[in-house]
Scaffold this motif. Sequence first.
Motif, PDB file in Angstrom:
ATOM      1  N   THR A  37      -1.829   6.240   1.073  1.00 56.61           N
ATOM      2  CA  THR A  37      -0.801   5.809   0.007  1.00 56.61           C
ATOM      3  C   THR A  37      -1.597   4.965  -1.089  1.00 56.61           C
ATOM      4  O   THR A  37      -2.864   4.795  -1.364  1.00 56.61           O
ATOM      5  CB  THR A  37       0.801   5.045   1.010  1.00 56.61           C
ATOM      6  N   LYS A  74       4.808   1.917  -1.505  1.00 57.58           N
ATOM      7  CA  LYS A  74       4.117   2.721  -1.313  1.00 57.58           C
ATOM      8  C   LYS A  74       3.951   4.759  -1.728  1.00 57.58           C
ATOM      9  O   LYS A  74       5.807   5.064  -1.057  1.00 57.58           O
ATOM     10  CB  LYS A  74       3.259   3.295   0.136  1.00 57.58           C
ATOM     11  N   HIS A  75       3.271   4.988  -2.174  1.00 63.28           N
ATOM     12  CA  HIS A  75       3.332   6.574  -2.074  1.00 63.28           C
ATOM     13  C   HIS A  75       2.041   7.329  -1.657  1.00 63.28           C
ATOM     14  O   HIS A  75       1.180   7.081  -1.562  1.00 63.28           O
ATOM     15  CB  HIS A  75       4.063   6.853  -3.940  1.00 63.28           C
ATOM     16  N   ASN A  76       2.711   8.527  -1.805  1.00 62.64           N
ATOM     17  CA  ASN A  76       1.595   9.713  -1.857  1.00 62.64           C
ATOM     18  C   ASN A  76       1.081  10.488  -2.404  1.00 62.64           C
ATOM     19  O   ASN A  76      -0.029  11.322  -2.216  1.00 62.64           O
ATOM     20  CB  ASN A  76       2.361  10.795  -0.180  1.00 62.64           C
TER      21      ASN A  76
END
Length: 567
Positions: free
Chosen positions: A564, A138-140
């Motif tokens: 996310t 997961k990434h922002n």
Amino acid sequence: MEPTSPWKTPNQVMQLHKLKRRKKALQERMKQPLKPPSEESTAPNSTNLDFSRIINGDKRKNPFSKFSAESNKKQKLESGRQIEESSDNTLFALLKLPTNVADKPPVKVDTEKLSTFSNLLQKYTADHTVETKIVEEKHNHLPIDWALRTKLRLMSAKPFAWTATLKASEEASGITGFVRCLDTSSLTLDTSPRARFHQCCLYWQHPQLPWLQLFPRAARHAAAPALSLSTTQREALHREWTESFRSLFQLVRALHCPYFYLCANTFTCLFRAAGVCGVSEPCALIAPTTRGFRQTLRQEDVEFTMPLRPDNKKRLNTSEEERPKNSSTDSCYDTMEAKPAHDNQQASSGDEEDPDQFLSQLGLETEDLRRINSAQARITQSAESSVDSAAESLVLVRGAEAQALFNFLLNCRSLASDTGALAGVPPTLLAPTAFHGGALQSLKFRENTVHVESKKYYSIELRGPILPSAVPALCGALRASAAASYSATFAHLAPTLAFSWAAQAIAQEETSKEKEPNHFTKAFNKENLSDCGINKDMLQLFCSSDPSLVKSIDSVKYDAEDETYSW
């Protein structure tokens, strides 16, 4: 007295048969040891013959197979009984020892300790087992994808806040914010989700001919009927395109435009401003290319590299390879060497002879030399043509050479084809900021509902040239509108996928050159591009030299719970 007949009657045959059976039974009884009277009384003393099988005409069975099967069953039963008797008496019986050994008392087991050990074992196993399930990272934020997209589809279980019908204030705010490169969230403009969505769907294009499809410039246009344009019309189109191309290049040099695309019939060129992706100089990427196009760049003295080429021969400019290395830096190092060695090097370099002259001295004729040279040229051409029209044929031009490439493309009249549906039409220019002669265009919008496995989903589809800065802006607008979880899928223009791969290679090369991260240079590049039309949060990603921030993705999922992205 009559002689005895050799034939026997049935009664005589049965008597003989009974007699033989009795003799066999007597012999077996004599061979066996004496048994108690109780066992002898139970032993069979007569045999009963069953002739029902013969009367009914049944097929005779093989007595040997039956005997062997019954004997095998008896042996298995006896062995099973012996195996089941797992006691000390059995062991003594096998070893022929006395069995007067006292049985050991059963060992008491502490159930509490056993349960504690089992719990510890289960915990250790759970902590050290490797899960085969793939966990999505997961990434922002979304990565920067330099490939051009032709279609974007959003799907969610809940309806989006965007609709195809816009109010007058929403359309005006979206256009004003895009043209002036303003952030509508901090101004008095309309901040509704539809206004922000409309702002993210706009782009600049030149030329704009509504009756022609100028993106993507597919190869199928070559088989279409030729566009009937007069010489005056073609000259007018080329003149206007020249002004627009010059305006865009000057904006990139002045850091007022972060990038722009030039889409020709056979290749696509990406111009990037200095500071983008951590590169401190402007650069241009062209893909795909052919050997003839690269040869033309060499003839125009345009130096280039091929970062995606599999071999190590990335620099293919012959003029640079043949250029003598007598710069000031080399002469400075030469003066530090001993003079005799420098003189020997000059003498050896002066003794070098022409290879053709050397071979002719060995006795080779001129025809043989010509044949050898032509074979060598064919081998070189085939090796260089092996990557034509592939991702490995991408060409990178950096620094001052970008100006030379601009001059070459500006004066190259062959960029516009002479036949096909786009005959005489110059290449398409696409940019996120306004430029001279640019037409304000919007992506094609369509909303729909999709039923998948008796579930209803809401879909939004966008068609057109989707620029790298448009996708993060769209996702940012969705996040600001507190949208539900959704998924996005993309369709790329295949030849431009090499731009993202090359950007990763360039970023890795820049990172390897820097022993320590120069935060001052990054901040300086970001500040210089503050007026390029990209907001601050997105500009920080565009100016980063981290290779992990550049990636070409086909789909992405957004989780509204933790806000996310995963891909």
